[in-house]
Design a protein around this motif. Sequence first.
Motif, short mmCIF file in Angstrom:
data_model
loop_
_atom_site.label_atom_id
_atom_site.label_comp_id
_atom_site.label_asym_id
_atom_site.label_seq_id
_atom_site.Cartn_x
_atom_site.Cartn_y
_atom_site.Cartn_z
N ALA A 69 51.07 3.08 39.30
CA ALA A 69 50.48 1.96 38.59
C ALA A 69 49.98 0.96 39.61
CB ALA A 69 51.54 1.31 37.71
N GLY A 71 48.78 -3.11 39.74
CA GLY A 71 48.57 -4.41 39.12
C GLY A 71 47.64 -5.21 40.00
N GLY A 72 48.12 -6.36 40.50
CA GLY A 72 47.28 -7.22 41.35
C GLY A 72 47.13 -6.71 42.77
N ALA A 73 47.88 -5.66 43.12
CA ALA A 73 47.85 -5.08 44.48
C ALA A 73 48.19 -6.11 45.55
CB ALA A 73 46.51 -4.41 44.76
N THR A 74 49.08 -7.04 45.22
CA THR A 74 49.51 -8.02 46.22
C THR A 74 50.79 -7.58 46.92
OG1 THR A 74 50.84 -9.29 44.65
CG2 THR A 74 48.53 -9.93 44.86
N SER A 75 51.21 -6.35 46.70
CA SER A 75 52.44 -5.87 47.34
C SER A 75 52.38 -6.08 48.84
CB SER A 75 52.65 -4.38 47.05
OG SER A 75 53.70 -3.89 47.86
N THR A 80 51.87 -0.38 46.65
CA THR A 80 50.70 0.02 45.87
C THR A 80 49.74 0.84 46.71
OG1 THR A 80 50.91 -2.30 45.21
CG2 THR A 80 49.36 -0.99 43.97
N SER A 134 54.61 -16.62 45.39
CA SER A 134 53.53 -17.41 46.00
C SER A 134 52.18 -16.73 45.82
CB SER A 134 53.83 -17.65 47.47
OG SER A 134 55.13 -18.16 47.62
N SER A 135 52.18 -15.47 45.40
CA SER A 135 50.95 -14.72 45.13
C SER A 135 50.51 -14.85 43.69
CB SER A 135 51.24 -13.24 45.41
OG SER A 135 52.40 -12.86 44.65
N THR A 140 50.45 -9.77 38.94
CA THR A 140 50.55 -9.61 37.49
C THR A 140 52.02 -9.59 37.06
OG1 THR A 140 50.67 -7.19 37.66
CG2 THR A 140 48.47 -8.17 37.50
N ASN A 144 55.24 -7.98 38.85
CA ASN A 144 56.44 -8.81 39.09
C ASN A 144 57.68 -8.12 38.53
OD1 ASN A 144 54.83 -12.04 38.34
ND2 ASN A 144 54.62 -10.68 40.09
N THR A 147 58.65 -5.23 40.81
CA THR A 147 59.25 -5.62 42.10
C THR A 147 60.39 -6.62 41.93
OG1 THR A 147 57.59 -7.36 42.33
CG2 THR A 147 57.09 -5.27 43.39
N VAL A 201 55.47 0.24 33.10
CA VAL A 201 55.77 -0.79 32.10
C VAL A 201 54.47 -1.17 31.39
CG1 VAL A 201 56.58 -3.16 31.80
CG2 VAL A 201 57.70 -1.64 33.46
N ASN A 446 55.00 7.21 41.79
CA ASN A 446 54.95 6.44 43.04
C ASN A 446 55.69 7.16 44.17
OD1 ASN A 446 54.06 4.46 44.70
ND2 ASN A 446 55.21 2.79 43.76
C1 FAD Z 1 50.39 -14.26 49.85
C2 FAD Z 1 51.50 -13.50 49.17
C3 FAD Z 1 52.64 -14.17 48.80
C4 FAD Z 1 53.68 -13.48 48.15
N1 FAD Z 1 54.78 -14.19 47.75
C5 FAD Z 1 55.74 -13.57 47.05
C6 FAD Z 1 56.86 -14.31 46.55
O1 FAD Z 1 56.98 -15.53 46.73
N2 FAD Z 1 57.79 -13.62 45.85
C7 FAD Z 1 57.69 -12.28 45.61
O2 FAD Z 1 58.57 -11.71 44.95
N3 FAD Z 1 56.66 -11.56 46.09
C8 FAD Z 1 55.68 -12.16 46.78
N4 FAD Z 1 54.61 -11.44 47.24
C9 FAD Z 1 54.58 -9.98 47.02
C10 FAD Z 1 53.87 -9.54 45.69
O3 FAD Z 1 52.99 -10.55 45.26
C11 FAD Z 1 54.89 -9.25 44.59
O4 FAD Z 1 55.60 -8.08 44.94
C12 FAD Z 1 54.29 -9.08 43.21
O5 FAD Z 1 55.32 -8.99 42.25
C13 FAD Z 1 53.37 -7.88 43.06
O6 FAD Z 1 52.64 -7.98 41.86
P1 FAD Z 1 51.26 -7.18 41.68
O7 FAD Z 1 50.77 -7.36 40.29
O8 FAD Z 1 50.32 -7.54 42.74
O9 FAD Z 1 51.78 -5.71 41.85
P2 FAD Z 1 51.17 -4.45 42.72
O10 FAD Z 1 51.05 -4.89 44.13
O11 FAD Z 1 49.93 -4.03 42.03
O12 FAD Z 1 52.30 -3.44 42.52
C14 FAD Z 1 53.54 -3.60 43.14
C15 FAD Z 1 54.43 -2.39 42.81
O13 FAD Z 1 54.68 -2.38 41.41
C16 FAD Z 1 54.19 -1.20 40.80
N5 FAD Z 1 53.64 -1.61 39.51
C17 FAD Z 1 52.64 -2.50 39.27
N6 FAD Z 1 52.49 -2.68 37.94
C18 FAD Z 1 53.40 -1.88 37.35
C19 FAD Z 1 53.73 -1.60 35.99
N7 FAD Z 1 53.10 -2.18 34.96
N8 FAD Z 1 54.71 -0.70 35.73
C20 FAD Z 1 55.38 -0.10 36.74
N9 FAD Z 1 55.10 -0.31 38.03
C21 FAD Z 1 54.12 -1.20 38.32
C22 FAD Z 1 53.16 -0.65 41.77
O14 FAD Z 1 53.04 0.76 41.65
C23 FAD Z 1 53.77 -1.06 43.10
O15 FAD Z 1 54.77 -0.16 43.47
C24 FAD Z 1 53.56 -12.09 47.89
C25 FAD Z 1 52.40 -11.42 48.27
C26 FAD Z 1 51.37 -12.10 48.90
C27 FAD Z 1 50.14 -11.35 49.28
#
Ligand code: FAD
Length: 454
Positions: A69, A71-75, A80, A134-135, A140, A144, A147, A201, A446
């Motif tokens: 999956a 989402g925002g790819a901010t991992s 991701t 902070s992302s 998304t 969240n 992770t 999810v 994954n």
């Molecule tokens: C500048 C910056 C600051 C950050 N600060 C924080 C912080 O303060 N706290 C923190 O916890 N993290 C932080 N992060 C890390 C990241 O933002 C988190 O891990 C966030 O929860 C990822 O969300 P995403 O939507 O980008 O998920 P993605 O990067 O798209 O996915 C993350 C993981 O979740 C899986 N996934 C995504 N969506 C689903 C779904 N619906 N069902 C099952 N699996 C799924 C993906 O396969 C991947 O393994 C930060 C990142 C950046 C770039």
Amino acid sequence: MIREDPAARAAAIVGHAHVITDADALWTYGYDATMGYRGRPAVVAAAHTEADVAALVRLAAEERMPCLARGGATSLAAGTVPPDGAFVIDLNAMRAVRRLDVAKRRATVEPGAVTREFRTLVAAHGLLYPPDPSSEAAATIGGNVATNAGGPSAFKYGVTRDFVRGLRLVGADGEIHALARPREGPLIDLIVGSEGTLGIVTEIEVDLLEAPVARSLHALTYADDQAALESVPRIIEAGLIPAKLEYLDGLTMEALERARPRGLPREAGGLLLVELDGTSEEVRRDGERLRQVLVSEDREGRVASAGQAGLWWQARTGITASLGRIRPAKIGEDICVPRTRLATTVRHIRREAGARHLPVAIFGHAADGTLHPNMLYDPAVAREVVAAREMLQVVAESALSAGGVLSGEHGLGRVKRPFVATAYDAPTLNAMRRIKHAFDPAGWLNTGAMWPQA
Ligand SMILES: Cc1cc2nc3c(=O)[nH]c(=O)nc-3n(C[C@H](O)[C@H](O)[C@H](O)COP(=O)(O)OP(=O)(O)OC[C@H]3O[C@@H](n4cnc5c(N)ncnc54)[C@H](O)[C@@H]3O)c2cc1C
């Protein structure tokens, strides 16, 4: 009969417009926010409904393709980054807030709902959804959940898991499951934080809080990072529960100042940013107590003005981007140690980085012990590349030897997976492998993230 290829089969589910197989477009799905990690997915399909997700997961399983999956790819743990040949399910089109019950303080959202947009929406109704990575501008709620994201307010309010009441999940076999607390609470606790390795999810029901009416921002500067970090447990021991308590070291402030000058005290070795919230009376009383802790310490700490504190809090959101002003690339670590070990852990990391002549910027959500040591390097300088990689291991080991854990909030993904086998004993590792196998016997979800190698 000629069998259709996976992309054609995906198009039959979500429509041609929502399937990507073009090499250039696929390139953009090969990475996330983690530097230095890249994969080559074979197909990307954008799901619009839960039924799409279920059909796509079944398709990937039938085609024997690793499936993940997005989402925002901010991992920042390369969670991701797809394995080569993977089938990526993009969830960003599933972004609706399905229900917001202000009276009951509950909401139901689709996984692609952007965290900040959701937090802003509920705030307009006087409510608070505390998980605030902070992302949040790009992350998304589904990501969240996957992770178990935290953020600056995790110490006072908790992390994502604390707010998830119910989930809908597509399992590895494409079956749809509805989970709700209290009955399936332990299962929900397992799914939250499982990084898309146990299921995808598709809907999340969350609890909301009443928003605090008052808040105040503070900034405390210290002569060196040790003094700042040693102050953290003392602030908590004084009975304060700050809404946020962030630590920034001198190099982090230097990077922020180079990106956009805001008068951050870069000559100070350490800065603590504190946010207090509650009723007006609580905020006033806690502000006074905070000043007393600092005065009683007599360690050259200084309370900045309210104006400076506000500016520096704004600056804090730009840390990740600003680090490029020091070196073009970074490995961003994310460890969590007991508060009383913050200072010694940072001292050890600095000593090791110094021996390798590598700049390391350290900041983090200090109240809960989360530290983000960022190894800054130039990819064109071989010595720095090697040193940054070595430091990844040093930082992981320093967390474990301090009685901490490998990840405070970013998850294990592909970055921390190599260290999992040293973090847990054999029975725990075996239990972990059995859990993964029970949910995903073929190991397609994954693949290569989080779980210890077989
Ligand atoms: C500048 C910056 C600051 C950050 N600060 C924080 C912080 O303060 N706290 C923190 O916890 N993290 C932080 N992060 C890390 C990241 O933002 C988190 O891990 C966030 O929860 C990822 O969300 P995403 O939507 O980008 O998920 P993605 O990067 O798209 O996915 C993350 C993981 O979740 C899986 N996934 C995504 N969506 C689903 C779904 N619906 N069902 C099952 N699996 C799924 C993906 O396969 C991947 O393994 C930060 C990142 C950046 C770039």
